[in-house]
Design a protein around this motif. Structure first.
Motif, short mmCIF file in Angstrom:
data_model
loop_
_atom_site.label_atom_id
_atom_site.label_comp_id
_atom_site.label_asym_id
_atom_site.label_seq_id
_atom_site.Cartn_x
_atom_site.Cartn_y
_atom_site.Cartn_z
N LYS A 487 0.67 -1.58 0.43
CA LYS A 487 -0.04 0.12 -0.67
C LYS A 487 0.87 1.07 -0.09
CE LYS A 487 -3.81 -0.04 1.74
NZ LYS A 487 -5.04 0.54 2.24
N GLY A 488 2.20 1.13 0.16
CA GLY A 488 3.33 2.48 0.10
C GLY A 488 2.87 3.06 1.54
N MET A 489 2.02 2.64 2.45
CA MET A 489 1.94 3.15 3.76
C MET A 489 2.32 2.73 5.09
SD MET A 489 -2.04 3.74 3.64
CE MET A 489 -1.70 5.44 4.95
N LEU A 490 2.48 2.93 5.89
CA LEU A 490 2.97 2.38 7.64
C LEU A 490 1.82 2.00 8.16
CD1 LEU A 490 5.33 3.98 9.85
CD2 LEU A 490 6.12 2.23 8.02
N LEU A 491 2.16 0.22 8.14
CA LEU A 491 -0.23 -0.36 8.75
C LEU A 491 0.11 1.39 10.11
CD1 LEU A 491 -2.09 -1.76 8.53
CD2 LEU A 491 -0.23 -3.27 10.41
N SER A 492 0.93 1.31 10.39
CA SER A 492 0.49 2.34 12.02
C SER A 492 0.04 3.66 11.47
CB SER A 492 1.36 2.49 12.64
OG SER A 492 2.54 2.95 12.35
N ASP A 493 0.25 4.03 10.68
CA ASP A 493 -0.27 5.59 9.82
C ASP A 493 -1.90 5.11 9.35
OD1 ASP A 493 2.26 6.77 10.98
OD2 ASP A 493 2.64 6.86 8.28
N TYR A 494 -1.83 3.78 8.74
CA TYR A 494 -3.09 3.61 8.13
C TYR A 494 -3.78 3.40 9.30
CZ TYR A 494 -7.09 1.00 5.56
OH TYR A 494 -8.34 0.75 5.67
N THR A 496 -4.09 5.01 12.38
CA THR A 496 -3.80 6.64 12.55
C THR A 496 -4.82 7.75 11.65
OG1 THR A 496 -2.62 6.40 13.10
CG2 THR A 496 -3.34 8.60 13.04
N THR A 497 -4.98 6.88 10.29
CA THR A 497 -6.08 7.76 9.59
C THR A 497 -7.54 7.30 9.63
OG1 THR A 497 -4.03 7.72 8.17
CG2 THR A 497 -6.86 8.34 7.24
N MET A 498 -7.29 6.07 9.76
CA MET A 498 -9.07 5.15 10.36
C MET A 498 -9.18 6.01 11.29
SD MET A 498 -9.85 3.64 7.12
CE MET A 498 -8.77 5.23 6.62
N ARG A 499 -8.80 5.38 12.18
CA ARG A 499 -8.77 6.41 13.81
C ARG A 499 -9.63 7.57 13.55
NH1 ARG A 499 -5.51 2.71 17.93
NH2 ARG A 499 -6.47 1.09 17.95
N MET A 500 -8.75 8.42 13.35
CA MET A 500 -8.71 9.84 12.77
C MET A 500 -10.62 10.27 12.25
SD MET A 500 -7.18 11.78 14.85
CE MET A 500 -7.05 9.71 15.86
N GLU A 501 -10.24 9.65 11.07
CA GLU A 501 -11.57 9.28 9.96
C GLU A 501 -12.74 9.14 11.52
OE1 GLU A 501 -11.55 10.95 7.17
OE2 GLU A 501 -9.94 11.49 6.95
N LYS A 502 -12.97 8.24 11.60
CA LYS A 502 -14.25 7.85 12.42
C LYS A 502 -14.26 8.38 13.41
CE LYS A 502 -17.03 4.99 13.67
NZ LYS A 502 -18.67 4.29 13.22
#
Length: 559
Positions: A487-494, A496-502
């Protein structure tokens, strides 16, 4: 990837330390939490732990006892002890236990703790190059030296090519007492038969005894390296002793003397083995010295002479000589090379290395091809069987569904020429690797899709790398690399992104929820920690975001 375990019987302290270390934003540091010693022991038994940050006084087990358990299970683990008591004697006892990086008082401040963690990571990294570790590795290598010598020399007998300098470096490393640039005399011995009551370990001891007997006879005239080839075959690589300072004009005389002495000594060696070991032994000896790069064909010729021509006789001594059957003996080298190349093909196929696979395949197909048709059959059918076996084992039989393809794989005469055979196997290789690559991509894609769905539907739970890795049966380090590659990104970043979107969604749609409740709903135990991440992503605190959205909504209604 380092695993760090935080242990304290006070949950607020564990969580605050967790947030403090998480703020370092080190993707190579996976944080684990234990709220009592029982949970800490569970982590120690199920997961490799590299650093422990622990209270030194807890109910059920003291820090000293925990330290002993850590050292027993993970001896290279670094330990940082925290306490509210400045007890120097207690600290001294902990330090004597080993593995202690720091002993800190809880009031020392956050930066002191951060520095201790960074120090622990630094010590782990530097320990890989620690002098004691290297010396210990060298000691272990000494114990493995006979096996390493055997494997290296066997590789050379089976066609491994090296420069004289590379050979010299390896001889020095493995303590092989032969001259890397001088030729050598090749001698092969064979035990003619074993009594049925001998076990495998018995035979190993007898082979070792035979090697010692040969070296005892030869040591006054030569330098010898002995190799056990199989349960009844031994090989000796022999050079004249002390020839380094011999003038070139006398070198031939030294070789003649060595060959004569060796040949004349074989009969006494046979007799000694017969009397002392009750074993009959046969030999074949080269009639001239051999350069290192020519060891493989010479070895195969001698092995052929001993095994095929004199295989039914006992206690024979064969001196290599030219005969009308030498062509068959020489072609044995080609057979051996092909067997080795087939093994390499399987290795590169398993690793998915197409370029290297094709290079080895070209070597296999372009080995010397005698005019005799049965030699072509000998080359074709092992390779066809190799492909067929792999296709069957890995469920790739659809690649051969067309009858024409199956016939070309199983019947050599379906091809108009050997060049046609080469083109066919290269084409089959392209199909096979394309299928394997597609399958790997599909499997990786499914793992990543599963993780993404799990994260989206379990956003409120523990989503540590260790937890997610257990779900998909991978190691945390491998999963982290796999996810970033896909995916070209860190799993931890994904995450965090999902948590912030939620969180943003809940701030908009669930006005009745407090900020603390929204933080918990997206997996954050502390509102302050959640607020810090939210502001970092949206440049507003959660409350500022909620207020601004309400304001915009009110303005829209007024319009």
């Amino acid at each position: 990837m380092y695993n760090m375990l935080i242990v304290d019987d006070e949950p607020m302290i564990v969580d605050s330390l967790y947030r403090l270390i998480a703020d370092l934003e080190r993707p190579d540091l996976e944080l684990l939490r234990a709220y009592d010693v029982i949970e800490a022991m569970e982590w120690l038994q199920s997961t490799r732990v590299d650093i422990v940050l622990s209270d030194i006084r807890m109910p059920g087990m003291s820090g000293i006892q925990l330290q002993k358990e850590i050292r027993r299970q993970w001896p290279r683990c670094r330990i940082i002890f925290l306490t509210g008591f400045s007890e120097f004697d207690y600290a001294k006892e902990a330090i004597r236990g080993g593995g202690i990086v720091d002993y800190l008082v809880k009031t020392d401040g956050d930066q002191t703790i951060v520095r201790a963690v960074e120090k622990a990571i630094g010590e782990i990294e530097s320990s890989l190059l620690d002098e004691h570790f290297l010396l210990k590795s060298k000691a272990n290598m000494r114990l493995a030296l006979p096996m390493l010598q055997k494997e290296y020399l066997l590789d050379m007998l089976q066609g491994e090519r090296q420069t004289a300098k590379a050979r010299a470096d390896k001889f020095a490393e493995l303590d092989i007492l032969l001259e890397p640039e001088a030729p050598l005399l090749l001698l092969i011995g064979r035990v003619d038969g074993w009594d049925g009551h001998y076990t495998s370990s018995d035979r190993t001891l007898f082979v070792f005894a035979i090697q010692n007997i040969v070296e005892e006879y030869m040591q006054s005239e030569s330098n010898v390296a002995a190799i056990s080839y199989d349960s009844q075959t031994m090989i000796w690589l022999i050079q004249p002793a002390d020839t380094a300072d011999v003038p070139e004009r006398f070198a031939m005389a030294h070789w003649d003397k060595l060959k004569h002495y060796t040949y004349q000594t074989l009969e006494p060696i046979q007799e000694t083995c017969r009397k002392l070991l009750k074993v009959s032994l046969s030999f074949v000896m080269a009639n001239s010295e051999t350069e290192w790069d020519m060891l493989e064909p010479r070895f195969n010729k001698l092995k052929f002479l001993l095994g095929n021509r004199y295989g039914l006789e006992e206690e024979v001594i064969v001196l290599e000589h030219e005969t009308e059957n030498d062509g068959d003996a020489q072609y044995q080298t080609v057979r051996t090379q092909r067997g080795r190349l087939l093994g390499q093909l399987e290795g590169w196929l398993e690793k998915g290395q197409k370029d290297k696979f094709l290079l080895v395949l070209d070597d296999y197909m372009r080995l010397e091809l005698p005019a005799k048709e049965f030699h072509l059959f000998e080359a074709f059918y092992p390779l066809a069987l190799f492909f067929m076996s792999y296709v069957n084992r890995n469920g790739q039989f659809r690649l051969l569904m067309a009858p024409a393809d199956l016939n070309k794989l199983m019947v050599m005469n379906e091809h108009s020429s050997w060049q046609g055979v080469i083109r066919y196997f290269r084409g089959l290789t392209d199909l096979l690797f394309a299928s394997l690559e597609s399958g790997n991509d599909e499997r990786t894609g499914k793992v990543v899709q599963y993780l993404d769905r799990y994260i989206q539907t379990h956003i409120h739970l523990d989503l540590s790398l260790t937890t997610l890795a257990e779900l998909v049966h991978h190691s945390p380090t491998y999963l982290s690399k796999l996810y970033k590659r896909e995916k070209g990104m860190l799993l931890s970043d994904y995450i965090t992104t999902m948590r912030m979107e939620k969180a943003r969604e809940l701030l908009i749609s669930a006005g009745h929820l407090k900020i603390q409740e929204i933080a918990a709903a997206v997996g954050y135990e502390a509102a302050a920690y959640f607020t810090r991440y939210f502001k970092k992503m949206f440049s507003l605190t959660p409350q500022e975001f909620r207020d601004k959205y309400a304001e915009m909504k009110a303005e829209t209604k007024e319009r």
